[in-house]
Design an enzyme around this catalytic site. Sequence first.
Site, PDB file in Angstrom:
ATOM      1  N   HIS A  73      -0.625  -4.710   5.421  1.00 61.07           N
ATOM      2  CA  HIS A  73      -0.298  -3.499   6.190  1.00 61.07           C
ATOM      3  C   HIS A  73       0.675  -3.891   7.303  1.00 61.07           C
ATOM      4  O   HIS A  73       0.575  -4.997   7.850  1.00 61.07           O
ATOM      5  CB  HIS A  73      -1.550  -2.923   6.877  1.00 61.07           C
ATOM      6  CG  HIS A  73      -2.401  -2.021   6.040  1.00 61.07           C
ATOM      7  ND1 HIS A  73      -3.777  -1.998   6.164  1.00 61.07           N
ATOM      8  CD2 HIS A  73      -2.093  -1.092   5.109  1.00 61.07           C
ATOM      9  CE1 HIS A  73      -4.272  -1.098   5.330  1.00 61.07           C
ATOM     10  NE2 HIS A  73      -3.277  -0.536   4.673  1.00 61.07           N
ATOM     11  N   CYS A 115      -6.696  -2.075  13.478  1.00 54.89           N
ATOM     12  CA  CYS A 115      -7.226  -1.424  12.268  1.00 54.89           C
ATOM     13  C   CYS A 115      -8.363  -0.464  12.602  1.00 54.89           C
ATOM     14  O   CYS A 115      -8.555   0.540  11.913  1.00 54.89           O
ATOM     15  CB  CYS A 115      -7.764  -2.454  11.289  1.00 54.89           C
ATOM     16  SG  CYS A 115      -6.536  -3.551  10.616  1.00 54.89           S
ATOM     17  N   ARG A 169       0.821  -1.211   0.000  1.00 50.70           N
ATOM     18  CA  ARG A 169       0.000   0.000   0.000  1.00 50.70           C
ATOM     19  C   ARG A 169       0.860   1.268   0.000  1.00 50.70           C
ATOM     20  O   ARG A 169       0.862   2.019  -0.953  1.00 50.70           O
ATOM     21  CB  ARG A 169      -0.926   0.006   1.219  1.00 50.70           C
ATOM     22  CG  ARG A 169      -1.855  -1.225   1.311  1.00 50.70           C
ATOM     23  CD  ARG A 169      -2.993  -1.152   0.322  1.00 50.70           C
ATOM     24  NE  ARG A 169      -3.872  -2.313   0.336  1.00 50.70           N
ATOM     25  CZ  ARG A 169      -4.965  -2.430   1.060  1.00 50.70           C
ATOM     26  NH1 ARG A 169      -5.321  -1.463   1.869  1.00 50.70           N
ATOM     27  NH2 ARG A 169      -5.712  -3.517   0.976  1.00 50.70           N
TER      28      ARG A 169
HETATM   29  N1  ARG Z   1     -10.412  -3.753   3.924  1.00 49.00           N
HETATM   30  C1  ARG Z   1      -9.428  -2.837   4.399  1.00 49.00           C
HETATM   31  C2  ARG Z   1      -8.341  -2.676   3.352  1.00 49.00           C
HETATM   32  O1  ARG Z   1      -7.986  -3.654   2.738  1.00 49.00           O
HETATM   33  C3  ARG Z   1      -8.875  -3.288   5.698  1.00 49.00           C
HETATM   34  C4  ARG Z   1      -7.979  -2.289   6.339  1.00 49.00           C
HETATM   35  C5  ARG Z   1      -7.388  -2.779   7.624  1.00 49.00           C
HETATM   36  N2  ARG Z   1      -6.693  -1.777   8.294  1.00 49.00           N
HETATM   37  C6  ARG Z   1      -5.469  -1.890   8.840  1.00 49.00           C
HETATM   38  N3  ARG Z   1      -5.018  -0.926   9.545  1.00 49.00           N
HETATM   39  N4  ARG Z   1      -4.723  -2.949   8.629  1.00 49.00           N
HETATM   40  O2  ARG Z   1      -7.837  -1.602   3.130  1.00 49.00           O
END
Ligand code: ARG
Length: 285
Positions: free
Chosen positions: A184, A278, A155
């Site tokens: 993440h 999250c 990401r």
């Molecule tokens: N569905 C979300 C995504 O894929 C989940 C995010 C989870 N957040 C985190 N801090 N790991 O972006």
Amino acid sequence: MTVVLESPAPRAVFGRGARPRRYLMCPPEYFTVAYAINPWMDVSQPIDTTLAWQQWEALRRTYLDLGHTVQIIAPVPGLPDMVFAANGGLVIDGTALSARFAHPERAAEGPAYLAWLRSAGLRSATEAEHVNEGEGDFLVVGGSRGIVLAATGFRTAPAAHAEVQQLFGRRVVSLRLVDPRFYHLDTALAVLDEHTVAYYPQAFSPGSRAVLRRLFPDALLAGARDAAVLGLNAVSDGRHVVLAEQATGLAAQLRERGYQPIGVDLSELLKAGGGAKCCTLEIRE
Ligand code: ARG
């Protein structure tokens, strides 16, 4: 005569490493799995939205019972992942950097969180130039002299790591994630206190594993089973560690080290690839 009611004393005892925290959470009002941007998300899998609400509310209660402050951001219709507040930004020393999401499905969350950060009475709130998913990929370790662990691979862009270093004047240590289940940083590494982290080594590139070994020789190493239930997506106040109740091995490791694990069930949010951390953005003043 006006009667001034004192706020109730926190039920938890701070000290022994624990510090009261200020958290931001977003109610799962529009939460669902409407698209798939990580391997946990399956649009054909049903979501029990009532249960998701109950689980999220239990998490919020857990923080309040520990004596922490929880602030709420208004959820926006059409943004089902907005419940994952950790991704909304990064706040250190009253300075905030907004998120800029990698996927178009989440793009509108950036401005929504930025508006909240601008209204939160912080020293400053800056709009990010480079793609970054907030505390999903940036984790702060240590106090006023602390560093920022930063991930890339799925990401957050490497350029955002430099942006964070510039804005906050903190040393940023770049790490590379390699397993798409742990997309993440906060799915693969948890900050437990000012000196200690827990992580799942296999989620990181060999070079990043070596960096983590050198930085944190006493780290807790999580096993595959605990990692696979997102046990590392945990929130610690320095002593109490709120984590997936399914991560029983990690809870035992934490107890051995003198932490107090507090299990929560977030099964519905896990269907979107999220856990306790999250859902939680720390606002550091
Ligand atoms: N569905 C979300 C995504 O894929 C989940 C995010 C989870 N957040 C985190 N801090 N790991 O972006």
